[in-house]
Design a protein around this motif. Structure first.
Motif, short mmCIF file in Angstrom:
data_model
loop_
_atom_site.label_atom_id
_atom_site.label_comp_id
_atom_site.label_asym_id
_atom_site.label_seq_id
_atom_site.Cartn_x
_atom_site.Cartn_y
_atom_site.Cartn_z
N GLY A 106 0.83 -1.19 0.00
CA GLY A 106 0.00 0.00 0.00
C GLY A 106 0.86 1.24 0.00
N ARG A 107 0.20 2.38 0.19
CA ARG A 107 0.91 3.66 0.19
C ARG A 107 0.52 4.42 1.45
N ALA A 108 1.55 4.82 2.18
CA ALA A 108 1.34 5.54 3.43
C ALA A 108 1.88 6.96 3.28
N GLU A 109 1.39 7.87 4.12
CA GLU A 109 1.90 9.24 4.12
C GLU A 109 3.38 9.22 4.49
N ALA A 110 4.16 10.06 3.86
CA ALA A 110 5.62 10.05 4.04
C ALA A 110 6.04 10.19 5.49
N ASN A 111 5.38 11.03 6.26
CA ASN A 111 5.78 11.24 7.65
C ASN A 111 4.84 10.60 8.64
N GLY A 112 4.11 9.58 8.20
CA GLY A 112 3.15 8.98 9.11
C GLY A 112 2.99 7.48 8.96
N VAL A 113 4.01 6.78 8.52
CA VAL A 113 3.89 5.34 8.30
C VAL A 113 3.54 4.62 9.60
N ARG A 114 4.25 4.93 10.68
CA ARG A 114 4.02 4.24 11.96
C ARG A 114 2.60 4.47 12.45
N GLY A 115 2.13 5.71 12.42
CA GLY A 115 0.77 6.02 12.88
C GLY A 115 -0.28 5.37 11.99
N TRP A 116 -0.05 5.39 10.68
CA TRP A 116 -0.97 4.76 9.73
C TRP A 116 -1.09 3.27 10.02
N LEU A 117 0.04 2.63 10.24
CA LEU A 117 0.04 1.19 10.51
C LEU A 117 -0.62 0.88 11.85
N THR A 118 -0.36 1.70 12.87
CA THR A 118 -0.97 1.50 14.18
C THR A 118 -2.49 1.59 14.08
N ASP A 119 -2.98 2.60 13.36
CA ASP A 119 -4.43 2.75 13.17
C ASP A 119 -5.01 1.55 12.41
N LEU A 120 -4.28 1.10 11.41
CA LEU A 120 -4.74 -0.01 10.58
C LEU A 120 -4.81 -1.31 11.37
N VAL A 121 -3.82 -1.57 12.20
CA VAL A 121 -3.76 -2.81 12.98
C VAL A 121 -4.85 -2.84 14.05
N GLY A 122 -5.16 -1.69 14.64
CA GLY A 122 -6.21 -1.63 15.66
C GLY A 122 -5.87 -2.50 16.85
N ASP A 123 -6.83 -3.34 17.26
CA ASP A 123 -6.64 -4.16 18.46
C ASP A 123 -6.15 -5.58 18.15
N ALA A 124 -5.75 -5.86 16.93
CA ALA A 124 -5.21 -7.18 16.60
C ALA A 124 -3.90 -7.39 17.36
N VAL A 125 -3.66 -8.62 17.83
CA VAL A 125 -2.45 -8.93 18.57
C VAL A 125 -1.37 -9.33 17.57
N VAL A 126 -0.47 -8.38 17.28
CA VAL A 126 0.60 -8.60 16.31
C VAL A 126 1.84 -9.05 17.06
#
Length: 195
Positions: A106-126
């Motif tokens: 996918g494509r994430a915002e340049a300065n927000g990959v970590r936040g984007w991924l955290t929001d995407l993962v939600g409450d799943a146990v990774v």
């Protein structure tokens, strides 16, 4: 129903390269007229081999973010995570492996990959994650050496050249034998009467 031949496979290859290619251009390549190619494409669609024609968008031209490839090993919550990732507009390709890993591009915002991924993962146990910035992407569907096989809509067996096809409503169904076809049609008609 007949088996796919070399001409069918070549037509599929040409459409995979460029779905907007004209039937007459395809016909020149395979030695058929434009209308004959159109008939074959319609048959491939009716049998379910071709499902849709798509647009391949080069998102890098749209400045749509940083391309990333993500691998997630999940202990719990795979189905919810898969649904969330699949619905995300920034995700283009999604894969689930046999060992319960989720892979996606996918494509994430340049300065927000970590936040984007955290929001995407939600409450799943990774339990493990890996994010890779992608430098180049190429999609080359290859059909050489591939055999197409339809599955029987009644029992799941492979449908060969002796199989049967039945149109019910707007859908086409494929069967490996007459008994599977008759059982399926009988059940379908009972359901239609009850509706």
């Amino acid at each position: 129903m007949r088996d796919l031949d070399e001409t069918d496979l070549r037509i599929i290859e040409l459409l995979a390269e460029n779905a907007r290619r004209s039937y007459s251009e395809i016909g020149d390549d395979v030695g058929l007229s434009g209308p004959a190619v159109s008939d074959r494409v319609q048959r491939l669609q009716d049998s379910g081999v071709l499902e849709r024609f798509t647009v391949d968008v080069d998102r890098s031209q749209l400045r749509a973010g940083v391309p990333v490839f993500v691998r997630l090993a999940v202990e719990d919550g795979m189905e919810d995570l898969r649904d969330r990732v699949s619905a995300a507009t920034a995700v283009e390709h999604l894969f689930v492996t046999a060992d319960e890993e989720l892979l996606f591009y996918g494509r994430a915002e340049a300065n927000g990959v970590r936040g984007w991924l955290t929001d995407l993962v939600g409450d799943a146990v990774v339990i493990e994650r890996e994010v890779t910035v992608v430098d180049d992407v190429e999609w080359t569907p290859a059909l050489g050496g591939v055999e197409f096989a339809l599955s029987c809509d009644e029992c799941g067996n492979t449908v060969d050249s002796e199989g049967e096809t039945e149109r019910l409503g707007d859908d086409v169904y494929h069967f490996c034998c007459p008994s599977c076809r008759s059982r399926f049609v009988e059940r379908y008609e009972r359901m239609e009467e009850g509706a």
